[in-house]
Design a protein around this motif. Structure first.
Motif, PDB file in Angstrom:
ATOM      1  N   ASP A 121     -14.003 -81.685 -47.346  1.00 25.70           N
ATOM      2  CA  ASP A 121     -15.048 -80.716 -47.718  1.00 25.70           C
ATOM      3  C   ASP A 121     -15.004 -80.441 -49.216  1.00 25.70           C
ATOM      4  O   ASP A 121     -16.039 -80.314 -49.865  1.00 25.70           O
ATOM      5  CB  ASP A 121     -14.854 -79.399 -46.954  1.00 25.70           C
ATOM      6  N   SER A 124     -16.628 -83.049 -51.014  1.00 28.77           N
ATOM      7  CA  SER A 124     -18.076 -83.093 -50.772  1.00 28.77           C
ATOM      8  C   SER A 124     -18.825 -82.113 -51.672  1.00 28.77           C
ATOM      9  O   SER A 124     -20.048 -82.131 -51.726  1.00 28.77           O
ATOM     10  CB  SER A 124     -18.396 -82.811 -49.303  1.00 28.77           C
ATOM     11  N   LEU A 125     -18.120 -81.263 -52.387  1.00 26.80           N
ATOM     12  CA  LEU A 125     -18.799 -80.385 -53.336  1.00 26.80           C
ATOM     13  C   LEU A 125     -19.611 -81.204 -54.332  1.00 26.80           C
ATOM     14  O   LEU A 125     -20.652 -80.754 -54.801  1.00 26.80           O
ATOM     15  CB  LEU A 125     -17.788 -79.541 -54.126  1.00 26.80           C
ATOM     16  N   SER A 126     -19.080 -82.368 -54.666  1.00 24.81           N
ATOM     17  CA  SER A 126     -19.787 -83.082 -55.733  1.00 24.81           C
ATOM     18  C   SER A 126     -19.646 -84.593 -55.635  1.00 24.81           C
ATOM     19  O   SER A 126     -19.935 -85.300 -56.581  1.00 24.81           O
ATOM     20  CB  SER A 126     -19.282 -82.594 -57.097  1.00 24.81           C
ATOM     21  N   LEU A 127     -19.189 -85.060 -54.503  1.00 24.35           N
ATOM     22  CA  LEU A 127     -19.027 -86.502 -54.324  1.00 24.35           C
ATOM     23  C   LEU A 127     -20.188 -87.009 -53.479  1.00 24.35           C
ATOM     24  O   LEU A 127     -20.308 -86.636 -52.319  1.00 24.35           O
ATOM     25  CB  LEU A 127     -17.697 -86.791 -53.607  1.00 24.35           C
ATOM     26  N   PRO A 128     -21.052 -87.837 -54.033  1.00 26.23           N
ATOM     27  CA  PRO A 128     -22.234 -88.244 -53.265  1.00 26.23           C
ATOM     28  C   PRO A 128     -21.937 -89.249 -52.153  1.00 26.23           C
ATOM     29  O   PRO A 128     -22.799 -89.524 -51.343  1.00 26.23           O
ATOM     30  CB  PRO A 128     -23.156 -88.868 -54.315  1.00 26.23           C
ATOM     31  N   ARG A 129     -20.745 -89.802 -52.094  1.00 30.89           N
ATOM     32  CA  ARG A 129     -20.446 -90.831 -51.091  1.00 30.89           C
ATOM     33  C   ARG A 129     -20.114 -90.234 -49.742  1.00 30.89           C
ATOM     34  O   ARG A 129     -19.625 -89.111 -49.637  1.00 30.89           O
ATOM     35  CB  ARG A 129     -19.257 -91.678 -51.552  1.00 30.89           C
ATOM     36  N   ASP A 130     -20.320 -91.026 -48.728  1.00 36.73           N
ATOM     37  CA  ASP A 130     -19.940 -90.654 -47.363  1.00 36.73           C
ATOM     38  C   ASP A 130     -18.469 -91.001 -47.180  1.00 36.73           C
ATOM     39  O   ASP A 130     -18.092 -92.175 -47.123  1.00 36.73           O
ATOM     40  CB  ASP A 130     -20.806 -91.435 -46.366  1.00 36.73           C
ATOM     41  N   ASP A 132     -16.666 -90.831 -44.673  1.00 37.75           N
ATOM     42  CA  ASP A 132     -16.397 -91.552 -43.427  1.00 37.75           C
ATOM     43  C   ASP A 132     -16.410 -93.064 -43.661  1.00 37.75           C
ATOM     44  O   ASP A 132     -15.891 -93.820 -42.836  1.00 37.75           O
ATOM     45  CB  ASP A 132     -17.440 -91.206 -42.353  1.00 37.75           C
ATOM     46  N   ASP A 145     -18.853 -84.730 -59.679  1.00 40.95           N
ATOM     47  CA  ASP A 145     -19.420 -83.794 -60.648  1.00 40.95           C
ATOM     48  C   ASP A 145     -20.031 -84.547 -61.842  1.00 40.95           C
ATOM     49  O   ASP A 145     -19.918 -84.118 -62.985  1.00 40.95           O
ATOM     50  CB  ASP A 145     -18.358 -82.807 -61.133  1.00 40.95           C
ATOM     51  N   GLN A 147     -19.098 -87.259 -63.207  1.00 38.34           N
ATOM     52  CA  GLN A 147     -18.186 -88.057 -64.026  1.00 38.34           C
ATOM     53  C   GLN A 147     -17.697 -89.240 -63.202  1.00 38.34           C
ATOM     54  O   GLN A 147     -17.414 -89.097 -62.016  1.00 38.34           O
ATOM     55  CB  GLN A 147     -16.978 -87.223 -64.476  1.00 38.34           C
ATOM     56  N   LEU A 174     -13.931 -77.340 -61.146  1.00 37.87           N
ATOM     57  CA  LEU A 174     -14.743 -77.367 -59.922  1.00 37.87           C
ATOM     58  C   LEU A 174     -13.847 -77.466 -58.682  1.00 37.87           C
ATOM     59  O   LEU A 174     -14.102 -76.824 -57.664  1.00 37.87           O
ATOM     60  CB  LEU A 174     -15.735 -78.533 -59.947  1.00 37.87           C
ATOM     61  N   ARG A 180     -11.117 -72.182 -53.632  1.00 31.46           N
ATOM     62  CA  ARG A 180     -11.315 -70.750 -53.382  1.00 31.46           C
ATOM     63  C   ARG A 180     -12.488 -70.548 -52.421  1.00 31.46           C
ATOM     64  O   ARG A 180     -12.392 -69.822 -51.437  1.00 31.46           O
ATOM     65  CB  ARG A 180     -11.601 -70.068 -54.732  1.00 31.46           C
ATOM     66  N   GLU A 181     -13.578 -71.240 -52.729  1.00 28.97           N
ATOM     67  CA  GLU A 181     -14.805 -71.058 -51.952  1.00 28.97           C
ATOM     68  C   GLU A 181     -14.613 -71.467 -50.481  1.00 28.97           C
ATOM     69  O   GLU A 181     -15.017 -70.754 -49.570  1.00 28.97           O
ATOM     70  CB  GLU A 181     -15.898 -71.904 -52.600  1.00 28.97           C
ATOM     71  N   LEU A 182     -13.970 -72.604 -50.268  1.00 28.17           N
ATOM     72  CA  LEU A 182     -13.835 -73.100 -48.899  1.00 28.17           C
ATOM     73  C   LEU A 182     -12.913 -72.202 -48.080  1.00 28.17           C
ATOM     74  O   LEU A 182     -13.131 -71.994 -46.891  1.00 28.17           O
ATOM     75  CB  LEU A 182     -13.330 -74.532 -48.906  1.00 28.17           C
TER      76      LEU A 182
END
Lengths: 186, 996
Positions: A121, A124-130, A132, A145, A147, A174, A180-182
């Motif tokens: 998770d 997944s904040l900023s990784l466009p790949r799946d 799985d 992000d 980069q 990030l 923190r957010e999760l």
């Protein structure tokens, strides 16, 4: 939630930890970019005593050396720091028979270890790949992000991410935000 | 106590009172209420004033399509949001809300004079009124329009909330949790696929929440729903509520906006308020349902007039009766069912008014059984009431004309003009629509993405039809992904199937030109405005839309577009498809800027790249400037120096003794392989074959067009290895350009490129004492001018660190650039600073670097060039290897324009009055020429030069190389400056200082 600033000299250590995930800057390793045409691959694998995988995204290791195939003619090699000269010498000896490019990048990137139940998770904040599609024991060149990064999946919930040095503080911030957010939503 | 609450009804928690305020007055709702349902439970319909006419308005819908009940919401400092839909915002204790567009108060509003003057505000009002006189534009019209533009008050404080974003991958994404969506998710998930089901509402269920009477597969609708949600959960389906699919983009990328805290009593301030999900789905199933259309009649906007389906939702979801005495006006069967439901819970149905003459017998019987008065073949010609509807005026129809009307008293009017499939997301994909005459609606037709459309969204009506279509579409999606599963068919009893007819504005016995029959509530567009637009020459719906602003409000015409089209088509006498439908664009519903920005704010707004030496610069008071994504030390002020003083000191110290500069941001590319030299020959203008290992050369890179793209010093480390440097900003661009050629044109070459920009920290040492500093620290290399002359490179050890040492200069002084692995950059810098103390070593920044290089006439690509400058223009034609068979840009350089006389060429300028020119200033030949003068070039670089004791400048000047010694003029606002044209090298033209 523990959160520590990334020091300007990239001292290894814990950066962020929550119930969701943990982010650690890990100690540097010897790192090289190896490029060659297909005909040279077998020779280089032999002199390095390290299989060079044929499938993009696959990894192989022997002793403390590891290779991840990033592209059609490209591998990233990692090894213990003390082995850098050895890798350079091994390849140099085979240059005439197996032309290639070996460039040391030990200082270009730093590596974050990301693990914990929410590691996927967090990515997944900023990784466009799946994720799985990236098996345990594989790796990919991708972006996080915005980069360019190299992502290594070591376990289902354990990753390493190589990030260019000057982008690392941005990425680290990030990752800390995400830890923190999760945790707040667990 | 809520006077309009029906106890025991709805999905709210009747035992959980929640207090909130609206315009300062405290109201009590129930847990699960929206602001709208809670106010309605208190008998409050009046919730705002309309945008243009300031007419009193109340909710017309019960969902996200609401155009009227737009309110401000506030949760403490900085958390004010205008234009929140009262029909969506859930209440929590302490929520503060306010009405909008009201002065001094909602009930007594001075702006309502606009309503009386409505004849002035007709279609095209802005276009007609603000045309002339032209001089009025700046001072009168634009301020007026800006003042009037937009509904609600913009927040003035910084938004303290966090916003999150995530990527999500799923095999099947289902949008909408009505019967079609639930069924689609079930049949896809049962095949083992990863399924995600989203809904904008707080609770899943869609239509089922408003139709509890239905019995599905033997179970009451709500029981069935609960069981299916449990199965979805067990199947691992991700069900996301309060999550709106706002946009459908290429290759099944769907953007979702998830609201996380707006409904919570006391959210953790660290919690993100909203999260933007970027979902990549194998298949998308659109099960968005249909939206009810209002009927268009005079006074159809008065508070208390609302959609019949909304009244049904308020009753069944929220346990609220929207009035005590209702008149139902409809052209669709669905409103009859709503009437029955409200009647059965105690609302008197004063009459059902239907525009149709023939009705289904069972509906008529059911109404008669309840003692409801029916007026078939009737029109509605008006409503009365100031802040709430008090009566409705209905007219019998004779031969399509309205007879004299009669009034029926009521406290609410429930209307239905039928239903429109929700096409928004499908339209985002640029999928083609087909007009269906029977339904008077556009339906999805030709798909461009891997998607299915299920249920009411494609014109099916009734729970059973939608449900079984959902199962089928879920199976179709699964099959498209290589899975197969069963397609169940379930029976539904007490289903409310029905039909209707589509109306344009309802016939009236009064003057149609004075009818205030609203089509677009939010933008105050009436049927009359649409007809006027057509009369004034608008033919396409796109023109009608812009002329009248119909459908241009934040609701994007969810209610108004189809009514607007039907009226425009009628006015034009053409079928609807020939008039067209306006394009729906993302986002589906208004979305916060925060959700779009996500994490990119404050310190995380954009990457700030820092070199390994940045920390030292910061500690020592550097002032920074941004250079591409890097921040670079600009100058190092001491003792209160301003920039000019600091730069003068840094320049002097470097020329007199020793300066130190962080050049780590320079792009670096390692070019390696047996064909490295051939690659370099093809890529750069210079010849490389004869450059010996250990030597370096200035390299110039052109584009195909022959114009300068980049430059940098390139060292040959060995026969097959080059260390290429690029400009800071050009690093990525140059590598991409090289890779492009290598991969697409020169696949035969055995050469590979690797970015090493960040592998190395680079420190430049310049000044007559540079060698003296380095010599004692260097091992394995003789630094003497004989052994290591200007333009040399070597690997050695410096201060105990492995290094690549260049002898090069961008200042004109004896210069070295030390490259060490990045982690050692700071330590080396500090070692050099300590050892250099004896030479008064002076750290300098980019500004001093710029001055020193300009004194030598060294160009900066992008400052002294602008993408139209050739090597010859820049005076560096010597860098072009004329004997080479080819290189990138060689043919471009031979283009007629590039060899024509009179091109702008780089020259030096020395002002006659010793004043400093402004960079970017234009140059003219004849200062007496009438304005507009003929501009012949511009100043590219200009500095005060300590070494020269006067300001110097570089400029691009037409035919400049042939104007040496001539005077040109630079007009400035206050005067005209004369300057002499010179060569570009001001300082040490014989390069004696390089050779120390």
């Amino acid at each position: 939630m523990t959160e520590l600033a990334l020091s300007p000299d990239f001292a290894p250590g814990l950066l962020a930890e929550s119930a969701a995930a943990r982010v650690t800057l890990i100690a540097p390793v010897a790192r090289f970019s190896l490029r060659c045409k297909p005909a040279s691959r077998a020779t280089l694998a032999r002199v390095l005593d390290l299989p060079l995988p044929e499938t993009i995204g696959h990894r192989a290791h022997a002793r403390s050396r590891e290779a991840l195939r990033l592209g059609p003619d490209e591998w990233v090699l990692t090894a213990l720091e003390g082995d850098a000269a050895g890798i350079a010498a091994d390849c140099a000896a085979a240059y005439d028979a197996a032309p290639h490019s070996l460039v040391e990048l030990s200082d270009r990137e730093v590596t974050f270890a990301i693990d914990g139940p929410g590691a996927c998770d967090l990515l997944s904040l900023s990784l466009p790949r799946d994720l799985d599609g990236i098996g345990v024991g594989q790796g990919r060149r991708t972006v996080f992000d915005g980069q360019g990064v190299v992502l290594w999946r070591d376990e289902a919930h354990s990753f390493r991410m190589d990030v260019w040095r000057s982008f690392a503080p941005h990425v680290a911030s990030l990752l800390a935000t995400g830890c923190r957010e999760l945790a707040l939503e667990m | 106590m809520n006077p309009y609450r029906v106890y025991g009804k709805g999905r709210i928690d009747h035992r959980a009172p929640v207090s909130f305020t609206f315009d300062g007055k405290t109201y009590e709702g129930r847990r699960g209420d929206t602001v709208a349902s809670a106010l309605l439970a208190n008998g409050v319909h009046l919730m705002g004033r309309s945008f243009k006419y300031h007419r009193p308005r109340g909710p017309v819908s019960a969902g996200s399509e609401e155009p009227n009940a737009l309110i401000g919401t506030k949760r403490g400092t900085g958390r004010y949001e205008p234009n929140t839909r009262a029909t969506v915002q859930e209440i929590y204790p302490g929520l503060k809300t306010n009405s909008q567009n009201t002065y001094p108060s909602l009930k007594f509003d001075l702006g309502a004079v606009n309503d009386a003057a409505y004849m002035l505000f007709s279609a095209g009002f802005y276009y007609k009124t603000f045309m002339w006189p032209k001089s009025f534009w700046d001072k009168v019209y634009e301020p007026f329009i800006r003042e009037a533009a937009g509904l609600g008050r913009s927040p003035t404080e910084r938004d303290p909330d966090h916003y999150a974003s995530r990527y999500h991958h799923t095999d099947v994404l289902v949008v909408g949790t009505g019967p079609a969506g639930i069924a689609a998710a079930l049949s896809a998930a049962r095949t083992g696929l990863r399924v995600t089901l989203v809904d904008e509402n707080a609770e899943a269920g869609g239509t089922l929440l408003s139709e509890p009477q239905a019995v599905i597969d033997g179970a009451p609708a709500w029981d069935w729903l609960e069981a299916q949600l449990a199965e979805l959960k067990a199947l691992g389906v991700r069900v996301m509520t309060r999550t709106t699919a706002i946009g459908y983009y290429h290759q099944n990328m769907v953007a979702l906006c998830e609201k996380l805290t707006d409904h919570l009593d006391a959210p953790d301030p660290d919690m993100p308020r909203e999260r933007m999900w970027r979902v990549r789905a194998g298949q998308v199933i659109l099960a968005q349902g249909a939206l009810e259309k209002p009927l268009v009649f005079d006074g159809n906007d008065r508070p208390g007039v609302m959609l019949a389906g909304a009244a049904q939702t308020y009753l069944h979801r929220y346990g609220v009766l929207v009035g005590k005495r209702a008149v139902v006006a409809t052209s669709h069967d669905s409103a009859w069912y709503a009437s029955f439901d409200l009647h059965d819970e105690g609302c008197e149905i004063a009459a059902i008014v239907d525009t149709r003459a023939d009705l289904r017998a069972d509906l008529v019987e059911a109404a008669a059984a309840r003692g409801i008065e029916m007026h078939l073949n009737h029109s509605v010609s008006g409503t009365d009431g100031r802040l709430r509807v008090k009566s409705i005026r209905i007219n019998r129809m004779r031969d399509g004309k309205a007879a004299f009307g009669r009034r029926i008293f009521c406290d609410c009017v429930l209307m239905s003009g039928g239903w429109t499939p929700s096409l928004h997301l499908f339209s985002h994909t640029m999928g083609k629509l087909a007009w269906n005459d029977d339904l008077t609606a556009f339906l999805p037709d030709v798909k461009t993405e891997a998607c299915q459309i299920a249920g009411a969204g494609r014109g099916l009506w009734g729970i059973e039809a939608a449900l079984n279509d959902g199962f089928a579409m879920g199976a179709a999606a699964a099959e498209a992904l290589g899975k197969s599963g069963a397609t169940p068919t379930l029976g539904v009893t007490h289903d409310r199937t029905g039909t209707g007819v589509t109306q344009i504005e309802l016939p009236t016995d009064r003057s149609p030109s004075s009818a205030r029959a609203f089509v677009d509530y939010q933008n105050d567009v009436t049927a009359k405005d649409l007809r006027l637009a057509v009369r004034e020459g608008m033919r396409s719906i796109e023109h009608v839309k812009r002329y009248t602003t119909n459908g241009m409000a934040t609701d994007q015409g969810k209610m108004s577009n189809i009514n607007g089209l039907n009226i425009a088509a009628d006015a034009l006498g053409k079928p609807q498809p020939q008039v067209g439908l306006t394009t729906f664009r993302p986002p589906y519903t208004p979305t916060t800027f925060g959700a779009f920005a996500g994490y990119h704010k404050g310190g995380h707004f954009e990457v700030t790249r820092k070199t390994p030496i940045d920390g030292w610069a910061e500690k020592n008071g550097a002032v920074y400037e941004p250079v591409s994504l890097w921040r670079r030390a600009w100058y190092f002020p001491q003792n209160g120096e301003d920039m000019d003083q600091a730069v003068a000191r840094e320049c002097r110290a470097t020329r007199e003794s020793l300066g130190i500069f962080d050049a780590s941001t320079l792009g670096k590319i390692e070019v390696v392989g047996p064909d490295a030299v051939e690659f370099m020959n093809r890529m750069y203008t210079n010849p490389w074959t004869k450059l010996a290992p250990g030597r370096a050369r200035y390299g110039l890179l052109l584009g195909d067009d022959g114009f300068i793209r980049d430059d940098g010093v390139i060292g040959r480390m060995s026969q097959d290895r080059f260390h290429v440097t690029t400009t800071t900003g050009g690093a990525a661009r140059v590598l991409n350009m090289m890779e492009d050629y290598l991969q697409t044109e020169w696949g035969d070459l055995q050469v590979w490129l690797t970015s090493t920009t960040e592998q190395w920290a680079t420190i430049a040492l310049n000044g007559p004492n540079a060698r003296k500093l380095l010599e004692p620290l260097t091992e394995g290399l003789d630094l003497s001018d004989e052994a290591f002359p200007h333009m040399s490179v070597a690997e050695c050890t410096i201060a105990g660190l492995p290094a690549r040492l260049f002898r090069i200069s961008f200042t004109g002084e004896l210069g070295f650039e030390v490259n060490v692995p990045a982690r050692h950059g700071r330590a080396l810098w500090e070692t050099l600073m300590d050892a250099g103390a004896q030479y008064d070593i002076c750290p300098y920044g980019t500004e001093t670097m710029h001055v020193l290089r300009a004194e030598k006439g060294y160009i900066i690509v992008g400052q002294d060039t602008d993408g139209t400058v050739t090597p010859y223009d820049a005076g560096i034609g010597w860098a072009v290897g004329k004997a080479k068979p080819d290189f990138v840009g060689k043919r471009g350089l031979a283009r007629p324009d590039l060899v024509a006389p009179g091109r702008k060429q780089l020259v030096g300028l020395l002002t006659e009055d010793h004043s400093k020119l402004e960079e970017g200033a234009q140059i003219v030949r004849d200062p007496k020429e009438a304005v507009p003068m003929t501009m012949v070039g511009h100043v590219t670089s200009s500095y005060d030069s300590v070494a020269m004791g006067r300001p110097i400048a570089l400029a691009l000047l037409a035919g400049g190389h042939d104007l040496m010694g001539e005077i040109v003029h630079i007009p400035m606002p206050d005067r005209i400056i004369a300057a002499k044209v010179t060569g570009t090298v001001f300082y040490d033209p014989d390069n004696t200082r390089l050779k120390l």
